[in-house]
Write an enzyme that holds these catalytic residues in place. Structure first.
Site, short mmCIF file in Angstrom:
data_model
loop_
_atom_site.label_atom_id
_atom_site.label_comp_id
_atom_site.label_asym_id
_atom_site.label_seq_id
_atom_site.Cartn_x
_atom_site.Cartn_y
_atom_site.Cartn_z
N SER A 131 -15.06 -11.92 -3.40
CA SER A 131 -15.34 -10.93 -3.25
C SER A 131 -16.58 -10.26 -3.26
CB SER A 131 -13.91 -10.07 -4.33
OG SER A 131 -14.05 -9.19 -3.58
N TYR A 145 -17.01 -4.91 7.08
CA TYR A 145 -17.39 -6.38 5.30
C TYR A 145 -16.62 -5.49 4.50
CZ TYR A 145 -19.17 -8.77 2.13
OH TYR A 145 -19.85 -10.12 0.82
#
Length: 252
Positions: A131, A145
């Site tokens: 992550s 993103y």
């Protein structure tokens, strides 16, 4: 011997993680779309098992997981493959926005589903998802993103609970900007990158992946002092405060 399957293994964090686990005696499965760089790394690490893979291809993901797991199984899946583009939202093409979501989110889903049968047969299986600090607050100039990492955060939280019944730990790593070819090669440099700084290396994240693979860590694992402080402030202060900080750091 424990076994880890790493996507995005041919560069950056994936490569550093492969080297780290190799030094610790783990058996590696290396996956990446860059076949030449992947073969070079596999040769460096003693001809480790490797295969070219586009993580957006669900059938190819299933075949790769089956081929690596075989009769020996799989202990850890590291979903590390990912891409980013920095720039004003409207300057990035729809195709590129889609590609970011396809690789960062759909690819993670494809690999998690594909690896599940092998993981269920391990004594202490784990899935580690790559992550980002961008999953805490929407980041200007990294909109798609950031959105993809919000999705990764949500998927991790859901599977962390859901797959407990299967004995599978699901966690993520949440670093801010890391010095990797993906960040260094960006044509547009988001202001927040320079203001926060690129203070972490791929090896720093590899060390966190090792910890996540071998210890009972929380579902979300912020990396780096700066982001740990931001995450603490997000807990203590109203969420609007985090947005104000991000606005300040992203000013042009």
């Amino acid at each position: 011997m424990k076994r880890i399957l790493i996507t995005g293994a041919a560069s950056g964090i994936g490569m550093a993680t492969a080297r780290h686990f190799h030094r610790q005696g783990w058996q590696l499965g290396l996956l990446d779309i860059n076949e030449v760089a992947l073969a070079k790394l596999a040769d460096e690490l003693g001809n480790s098992w490797h295969r070219r893979l586009d993580v957006t291809d669900a059938d190819a993901c299933r075949q790769a997981c089956e081929a690596f797991a075989g009769d020996q199984g799989l202990d850890v899946l590291f979903n590390c493959a990912g891409i980013l583009s920095m720039g004003h939202f409207e300057d990035i093409s729809p195709a590129r926005h889609k590609q970011i979501i396809d690789i960062n989110v759909t690819g993670l889903i494809n690999m998690s589903l594909a690896a599940l049968p092998a993981l269920k047969n391990s004594d202490a299986p784990a899935v580690i998802n790559m992550s980002s600090a961008s999953a805490l607050s929407g980041v200007p100039h990294l909109a798609s993103y950031s959105a993809s990492k919000f999705a990764v955060r949500g998927l991790t939280e859901a599977l962390h609970i859901e797959w407990k019944r299967l004995g599978i730990r699901v966690v993520d790593l949440m670093p801010p900007f890391v010095k990797t070819p993906m960040v260094d090669a960006a044509d547009f440099r988001a202001p927040v990158v320079d203001r926060m700084g690129v203070n972490l290396t791929a090896e720093d994240i590899a060390a966190e992946a090792w910890k996540a693979a071998n210890e009972k860590v929380p579902v979300h694992n912020p990396v780096g002092f700066t982001f740990k402080m931001m995450k603490l402030l997000d807990k203590l202060l109203p969420s609007a405060s985090t947005r104000l900080i991000m606005t300040f750091l992203s000013r042009e």
